[in-house]
Design an enzyme around this catalytic site. Structure first.
Site, PDB file in Angstrom:
ATOM      1  N   ASP A  47       0.848  -1.205   0.000  1.00 33.60           N
ATOM      2  CA  ASP A  47       0.000   0.000   0.000  1.00 33.60           C
ATOM      3  C   ASP A  47       0.885   1.256   0.000  1.00 33.60           C
ATOM      4  O   ASP A  47       0.385   2.382  -0.079  1.00 33.60           O
ATOM      5  CB  ASP A  47      -1.010  -0.001   1.156  1.00 33.60           C
ATOM      6  CG  ASP A  47      -0.364   0.042   2.527  1.00 33.60           C
ATOM      7  OD1 ASP A  47       0.886  -0.046   2.623  1.00 33.60           O
ATOM      8  OD2 ASP A  47      -1.113   0.157   3.524  1.00 33.60           O
ATOM      9  N   SER A  48       2.214   1.060   0.024  1.00 30.28           N
ATOM     10  CA  SER A  48       3.136   2.181  -0.206  1.00 30.28           C
ATOM     11  C   SER A  48       2.924   2.755  -1.608  1.00 30.28           C
ATOM     12  O   SER A  48       3.454   3.814  -1.935  1.00 30.28           O
ATOM     13  CB  SER A  48       4.595   1.729  -0.039  1.00 30.28           C
ATOM     14  OG  SER A  48       4.839   0.535  -0.744  1.00 30.28           O
ATOM     15  N   ASP A  86      -1.096  -6.495  -0.306  1.00 28.76           N
ATOM     16  CA  ASP A  86      -1.070  -5.778   0.981  1.00 28.76           C
ATOM     17  C   ASP A  86      -2.467  -5.247   1.292  1.00 28.76           C
ATOM     18  O   ASP A  86      -3.051  -4.524   0.479  1.00 28.76           O
ATOM     19  CB  ASP A  86      -0.092  -4.597   0.833  1.00 28.76           C
ATOM     20  CG  ASP A  86       0.429  -4.114   2.170  1.00 28.76           C
ATOM     21  OD1 ASP A  86       0.192  -4.794   3.189  1.00 28.76           O
ATOM     22  OD2 ASP A  86       1.089  -3.057   2.180  1.00 28.76           O
ATOM     23  N   LYS A 116      -0.802  -9.643   3.190  1.00 22.48           N
ATOM     24  CA  LYS A 116      -0.088  -9.111   4.368  1.00 22.48           C
ATOM     25  C   LYS A 116      -1.008  -8.129   5.072  1.00 22.48           C
ATOM     26  O   LYS A 116      -1.748  -7.393   4.415  1.00 22.48           O
ATOM     27  CB  LYS A 116       1.205  -8.402   3.935  1.00 22.48           C
ATOM     28  CG  LYS A 116       1.910  -7.689   5.091  1.00 22.48           C
ATOM     29  CD  LYS A 116       3.247  -7.107   4.673  1.00 22.48           C
ATOM     30  CE  LYS A 116       3.180  -5.709   4.112  1.00 22.48           C
ATOM     31  NZ  LYS A 116       2.531  -4.685   4.959  1.00 22.48           N
ATOM     32  N   GLU A 118      -1.127  -5.476   8.796  1.00 23.06           N
ATOM     33  CA  GLU A 118      -0.316  -4.879   9.869  1.00 23.06           C
ATOM     34  C   GLU A 118      -0.917  -5.172  11.240  1.00 23.06           C
ATOM     35  O   GLU A 118      -2.133  -5.257  11.387  1.00 23.06           O
ATOM     36  CB  GLU A 118      -0.240  -3.355   9.661  1.00 23.06           C
ATOM     37  CG  GLU A 118       0.476  -2.956   8.388  1.00 23.06           C
ATOM     38  CD  GLU A 118       0.598  -1.442   8.215  1.00 23.06           C
ATOM     39  OE1 GLU A 118       0.231  -0.683   9.155  1.00 23.06           O
ATOM     40  OE2 GLU A 118       1.059  -1.011   7.154  1.00 23.06           O
ATOM     41  N   GLU A 185       9.408  -4.375  10.643  1.00 24.29           N
ATOM     42  CA  GLU A 185       9.809  -3.097  10.042  1.00 24.29           C
ATOM     43  C   GLU A 185      10.415  -2.169  11.093  1.00 24.29           C
ATOM     44  O   GLU A 185       9.811  -1.926  12.149  1.00 24.29           O
ATOM     45  CB  GLU A 185       8.596  -2.400   9.381  1.00 24.29           C
ATOM     46  CG  GLU A 185       8.998  -1.052   8.776  1.00 24.29           C
ATOM     47  CD  GLU A 185       7.978  -0.424   7.852  1.00 24.29           C
ATOM     48  OE1 GLU A 185       6.942  -1.051   7.560  1.00 24.29           O
ATOM     49  OE2 GLU A 185       8.226   0.735   7.430  1.00 24.29           O
TER      50      GLU A 185
HETATM   51  O1  KIV Z   1       3.337  -1.060   1.659  1.00 21.65           O
HETATM   52  C1  KIV Z   1       4.512  -1.375   1.833  1.00 21.65           C
HETATM   53  O2  KIV Z   1       5.364  -1.225   0.962  1.00 21.65           O
HETATM   54  C2  KIV Z   1       4.857  -1.931   3.120  1.00 21.65           C
HETATM   55  C3  KIV Z   1       6.301  -1.822   3.499  1.00 21.65           C
HETATM   56  C4  KIV Z   1       6.554  -0.479   4.082  1.00 21.65           C
HETATM   57  C5  KIV Z   1       6.686  -2.855   4.425  1.00 21.65           C
HETATM   58  O3  KIV Z   1       4.023  -2.369   3.841  1.00 21.65           O
END
Ligand code: KIV
Length: 285
Positions: A47-48, A86, A116, A118, A185
């Site tokens: 989600d970056s 993500d 993934k 968090e 992280e």
């Molecule tokens: O979204 C992403 O790229 C991430 C990384 C910061 C670990 O979750």
């Protein structure tokens, strides 16, 4: 010879062989093709993308639909890498049911290998619900950008005895809930070494030192594309910002000076058609 598709079993075999795993984020088809050709083992459609692709201030505005579209493109470009979707903010926080439904979308619509999400102790029931639906889950603890407001910003975590203990408890809770992978992280290497030793599941790090089972970096940082800020843990391997900007400047100059296009870039009238072409033009004189 084409590479065999990387499975969750391969990641466990690499952990037991102490073979470090390379992992990068990716958001689009061409970059996925380059990563696949280079031999990357894991890809996170992170989600970056909120900052790296859309120019948002953070990850909070990113939607499920955006994550699905980018995951589909990456899957097409990297058919054999282990691709992880993500889960964006509010795609799993509300309830176990919402979390399972959204995790399922990643598999059904984008054909990813895992998702993934968090959070540690407080996310354990979500992890368990998604695992119970038959989906491979990667936990993500330490600095969790979606809750960076509560953490007081994008700050390294677990740097005191008390906060390090909380990170260890988070790791244990996520493994106990059934996650098959975990990402640490921005935590001290001394702490990630202990967690990697203690857990049976593969433990990867971004900004967590050497002693994990593999490393993740954000592709836009690695290639020098993301301009807003560079975290301490980033190593820049090239500078595409410079390469792109120089190419664009050259192009602008060539257009202004008519150095472009050259004859080799043109489609001429087909040989033998010249006379008829000239004849036809008379109509427009
Ligand atoms: O979204 C992403 O790229 C991430 C990384 C910061 C670990 O979750």
């Amino acid at each position: 010879m084409a590479r065999k598709k990387i499975s969750i079993n391969d990641l466990y075999l690499k952990k037991s062989a102490n073979e470090k795993v390379s992992w990068l984020t990716c958001y689009d088809f061409p970059t996925a093709q380059f990563q696949e050709a280079a031999g990357i083992e894991m890809i996170l459609v992170g989600d970056s993308m909120g900052m790296c692709v859309y120019g948002y201030q953070g990850t909070i505005p990113v939607t499920m639909d955006q994550c699905i579209v980018h995951s589909e493109a990456v899957r097409r470009g990297a058919p054999t890498a282990f691709v992880i979707g993500d889960m964006p903010f509010m795609s799993y926080q509300e309830s176990d049911q919402v979390a399972v439904a959204n995790a399922g979308r990643f598999l059904k619509e984008a054909n990813v290998d895992a998702i993934k999400l968090e959070g540690g102790v407080r996310t354990a029931s979500r992890v368990q619900a998604i695992v119970d639906a038959g989906i491979v889950v990667c936990g993500h603890i330490g600095l969790t950008p979606q809750s960076s407001g509560q953490l007081g910003g994008h700050k390294a975590q677990g740097r005191t005895a008390e906060t390090a203990e909380l990170v260890i408890k988070d790791a244990l809770a996520i493994e106990a809930a059934g996650a098959q992978l975990i990402l640490l992280e921005a935590i001290p290497p001394e702490l990630s070494a202990v967690i990697t030793q203690k857990l049976k599941i593969p433990v990867y790090g971004i900004g967590a030192g050497l002693d994990t089972d593999g490393q993740l970096l954000i592709v836009s940082d690695l290639v020098g594309q993301f301009q807003a800020f560079t975290p301490k843990f980033v190593k820049k391997y090239c500078d595409v910002a410079k390469i792109y900007t120089n190419a664009f400047k050259e192009y602008i100059k060539d257009v202004k000076t008519q150095a472009f296009p050259e004859d080799q870039h043109c489609y001429h009238i087909i040989k033998g058609e010249e006379e008829r072409f000239e004849e036809m033009l008379k109509k427009f004189k």
